[in-house]
Write an enzyme that holds these catalytic residues in place. Sequence first.
Site, PDB file in Angstrom:
ATOM      1  N   ARG A   3      -1.974  -6.716   2.956  1.00 29.18           N
ATOM      2  CA  ARG A   3      -2.430  -6.880   1.561  1.00 29.18           C
ATOM      3  C   ARG A   3      -3.599  -7.859   1.412  1.00 29.18           C
ATOM      4  NH1 ARG A   3      -0.458  -3.188   2.227  1.00 29.18           N
ATOM      5  NH2 ARG A   3       1.605  -2.446   1.650  1.00 29.18           N
ATOM      6  N   SER A  35       4.318  -5.126  -7.260  1.00 30.24           N
ATOM      7  CA  SER A  35       5.049  -6.190  -6.563  1.00 30.24           C
ATOM      8  C   SER A  35       4.301  -7.507  -6.696  1.00 30.24           C
ATOM      9  CB  SER A  35       5.210  -5.847  -5.087  1.00 30.24           C
ATOM     10  OG  SER A  35       6.078  -4.760  -4.966  1.00 30.24           O
ATOM     11  N   GLU A  93       1.477 -11.879  -3.985  1.00 31.87           N
ATOM     12  CA  GLU A  93       0.490 -10.840  -3.660  1.00 31.87           C
ATOM     13  C   GLU A  93      -0.556 -10.813  -4.786  1.00 31.87           C
ATOM     14  OE1 GLU A  93       2.159  -7.012  -2.603  1.00 31.87           O
ATOM     15  OE2 GLU A  93       0.516  -5.952  -3.588  1.00 31.87           O
TER      16      GLU A  93
HETATM   17  C1  LIG Z   1       2.716  -0.272 -11.187  1.00 28.09           C
HETATM   18  C2  LIG Z   1       1.970  -0.839 -10.010  1.00 28.09           C
HETATM   19  C3  LIG Z   1       2.304  -0.429  -8.728  1.00 28.09           C
HETATM   20  C4  LIG Z   1       1.601  -0.959  -7.625  1.00 28.09           C
HETATM   21  N1  LIG Z   1       1.937  -0.517  -6.385  1.00 28.09           N
HETATM   22  C5  LIG Z   1       1.240  -0.971  -5.315  1.00 28.09           C
HETATM   23  C6  LIG Z   1       1.544  -0.503  -3.991  1.00 28.09           C
HETATM   24  O1  LIG Z   1       2.412   0.324  -3.777  1.00 28.09           O
HETATM   25  N2  LIG Z   1       0.819  -1.012  -2.968  1.00 28.09           N
HETATM   26  C7  LIG Z   1      -0.180  -1.931  -3.144  1.00 28.09           C
HETATM   27  O2  LIG Z   1      -0.828  -2.336  -2.166  1.00 28.09           O
HETATM   28  N3  LIG Z   1      -0.484  -2.400  -4.372  1.00 28.09           N
HETATM   29  C8  LIG Z   1       0.199  -1.941  -5.459  1.00 28.09           C
HETATM   30  N4  LIG Z   1      -0.107  -2.421  -6.705  1.00 28.09           N
HETATM   31  C9  LIG Z   1      -1.107  -3.504  -6.857  1.00 28.09           C
HETATM   32  C10 LIG Z   1      -2.550  -3.020  -7.082  1.00 28.09           C
HETATM   33  O3  LIG Z   1      -2.567  -1.757  -7.698  1.00 28.09           O
HETATM   34  C11 LIG Z   1      -3.368  -2.961  -5.786  1.00 28.09           C
HETATM   35  O4  LIG Z   1      -3.469  -4.215  -5.165  1.00 28.09           O
HETATM   36  C12 LIG Z   1      -4.790  -2.447  -6.066  1.00 28.09           C
HETATM   37  O5  LIG Z   1      -5.415  -2.139  -4.853  1.00 28.09           O
HETATM   38  C13 LIG Z   1      -5.667  -3.436  -6.837  1.00 28.09           C
HETATM   39  O6  LIG Z   1      -6.848  -2.746  -7.206  1.00 28.09           O
HETATM   40  P1  LIG Z   1      -7.636  -3.129  -8.527  1.00 28.09           P
HETATM   41  O7  LIG Z   1      -8.858  -2.290  -8.594  1.00 28.09           O
HETATM   42  O8  LIG Z   1      -6.752  -3.078  -9.691  1.00 28.09           O
HETATM   43  O9  LIG Z   1      -8.033  -4.625  -8.188  1.00 28.09           O
HETATM   44  P2  LIG Z   1      -8.085  -5.883  -9.205  1.00 28.09           P
HETATM   45  O10 LIG Z   1      -6.692  -6.224  -9.602  1.00 28.09           O
HETATM   46  O11 LIG Z   1      -9.062  -5.651 -10.293  1.00 28.09           O
HETATM   47  O12 LIG Z   1      -8.667  -7.006  -8.226  1.00 28.09           O
HETATM   48  C14 LIG Z   1      -7.920  -7.466  -7.126  1.00 28.09           C
HETATM   49  C15 LIG Z   1      -8.835  -8.426  -6.328  1.00 28.09           C
HETATM   50  O13 LIG Z   1      -9.868  -7.670  -5.716  1.00 28.09           O
HETATM   51  C16 LIG Z   1     -11.137  -8.144  -6.136  1.00 28.09           C
HETATM   52  N5  LIG Z   1     -12.015  -6.979  -6.271  1.00 28.09           N
HETATM   53  C17 LIG Z   1     -11.742  -5.830  -6.903  1.00 28.09           C
HETATM   54  N6  LIG Z   1     -12.778  -4.968  -6.781  1.00 28.09           N
HETATM   55  C18 LIG Z   1     -13.728  -5.627  -6.061  1.00 28.09           C
HETATM   56  C19 LIG Z   1     -15.036  -5.296  -5.618  1.00 28.09           C
HETATM   57  N7  LIG Z   1     -15.583  -4.099  -5.858  1.00 28.09           N
HETATM   58  N8  LIG Z   1     -15.734  -6.226  -4.921  1.00 28.09           N
HETATM   59  C20 LIG Z   1     -15.199  -7.440  -4.647  1.00 28.09           C
HETATM   60  N9  LIG Z   1     -13.962  -7.804  -5.038  1.00 28.09           N
HETATM   61  C21 LIG Z   1     -13.239  -6.906  -5.745  1.00 28.09           C
HETATM   62  C22 LIG Z   1     -10.913  -8.866  -7.465  1.00 28.09           C
HETATM   63  O14 LIG Z   1     -11.906  -9.848  -7.684  1.00 28.09           O
HETATM   64  C23 LIG Z   1      -9.535  -9.470  -7.211  1.00 28.09           C
HETATM   65  O15 LIG Z   1      -9.678 -10.662  -6.472  1.00 28.09           O
HETATM   66  C24 LIG Z   1       0.561  -1.913  -7.835  1.00 28.09           C
HETATM   67  C25 LIG Z   1       0.221  -2.302  -9.127  1.00 28.09           C
HETATM   68  C26 LIG Z   1       0.925  -1.774 -10.219  1.00 28.09           C
HETATM   69  C27 LIG Z   1       0.531  -2.176 -11.609  1.00 28.09           C
END
Ligand SMILES: Cc1cc2nc3c(=O)[nH]c(=O)nc-3n(C[C@H](O)[C@H](O)[C@H](O)COP(=O)(O)OP(=O)(O)OC[C@H]3O[C@@H](n4cnc5c(N)ncnc54)[C@H](O)[C@@H]3O)c2cc1C
Length: 299
Positions: free
Chosen positions: A169, A218, A291
């Site tokens: 992660r 999570s 996480e």
């Molecule tokens: C219902 C639910 C279920 C989930 N299940 C899972 C699962 O099964 N497995 C899992 O791994 N995660 C899960 N997640 C967590 C989440 O969806 C993942 O971590 C996802 O990859 C985050 O992506 P995001 O675009 O929303 O990132 P954000 O939350 O917007 O950002 C996360 C981090 O990445 C950085 N970031 C984002 N985009 C960029 C970019 N282009 N350049 C530089 N930095 C960047 C941000 O600054 C921040 O630090 C879940 C979340 C929810 C709500």
Amino acid sequence: MVKIQENIILAPMTSWLVGGPAEFFCLPEKVEEIQEAQSWAQIKGLPVQVLGGGTNVLISDQGIRGLTICLKNFSGLKAQETHERLTIEALSGTSKSELLKTFLKYKLGPALFLAGIPGDIGGGVAMNAGVGEMITPREFVEITDWIDVLRPNGEIVRLQKDQLKWDYRHCSGWQPGIILKVGLSYPLNPDPTILDQVKQANKIRLSKQPLDMPSCGSVFVNPPAETGYKAAQLIDSSGLKGFTIGRAQVSMKHANFIVNTGGATAKQIWQVITHVQQVVLEKTGVQLKTEVLRLGEWK
Ligand SMILES: Cc1cc2nc3c(=O)[nH]c(=O)nc-3n(C[C@H](O)[C@H](O)[C@H](O)COP(=O)(O)OP(=O)(O)OC[C@H]3O[C@@H](n4cnc5c(N)ncnc54)[C@H](O)[C@@H]3O)c2cc1C
């Protein structure tokens, strides 16, 4: 010129639906607009924060100082068949569900782990998002070939997968910068059952996770595999299911989820997180690590 807005509430841009205002905010659609926004902030001496789908962040009630660049409108992907592989180039703000649809179209394995992980592709790389089930592939590291990163000096560099450090992660070795584009690929070995597997995985998630309530998935990473511990089990066995502060609650359905039962604040969610860490440590001796990432002003 990219439109920079002031004092924009970020709560609706996160899956927890909490978080105060961005001091400055923009929604670029093109690389040039991201570059422009970054240099605008630099000239003003302001910090830059990137937001993807907002599904893994806890944004402070005080909001985020400086410029928040939200990439949700920076999306689009191209897929082509090359050398027996499906090769995809995606802008980082493209949703994982778009990527899932592309893999499904070709009946390829990555569709299975992508099912149910929200957010954008850039966030998927930054978090090395994936699933706990022992399937192949199960994390972004297995499908990513390269990323293009915009450096603070305006330069764009392409980093190959093996130049990056991929952990559970977390992905590092590309900072500082903004991930602009992601190159992905997977062998063209269609699996005719993949759609059924995705439907089944979605059904299981729906039965085990509180997907009808705002959350960030999570909250805690699982302790190292050799310990045999799972965060959810530790929280559950510490009697914390249903523990509530204000409108933030440890889910009754899945102990590693903290849900917003309506109008929660970031402070309440953080208080629940620290309480869970404290009680689990006292009762089991295990220090849970988050996480979820905290963004913004927390003093
Ligand atoms: C219902 C639910 C279920 C989930 N299940 C899972 C699962 O099964 N497995 C899992 O791994 N995660 C899960 N997640 C967590 C989440 O969806 C993942 O971590 C996802 O990859 C985050 O992506 P995001 O675009 O929303 O990132 P954000 O939350 O917007 O950002 C996360 C981090 O990445 C950085 N970031 C984002 N985009 C960029 C970019 N282009 N350049 C530089 N930095 C960047 C941000 O600054 C921040 O630090 C879940 C979340 C929810 C709500």
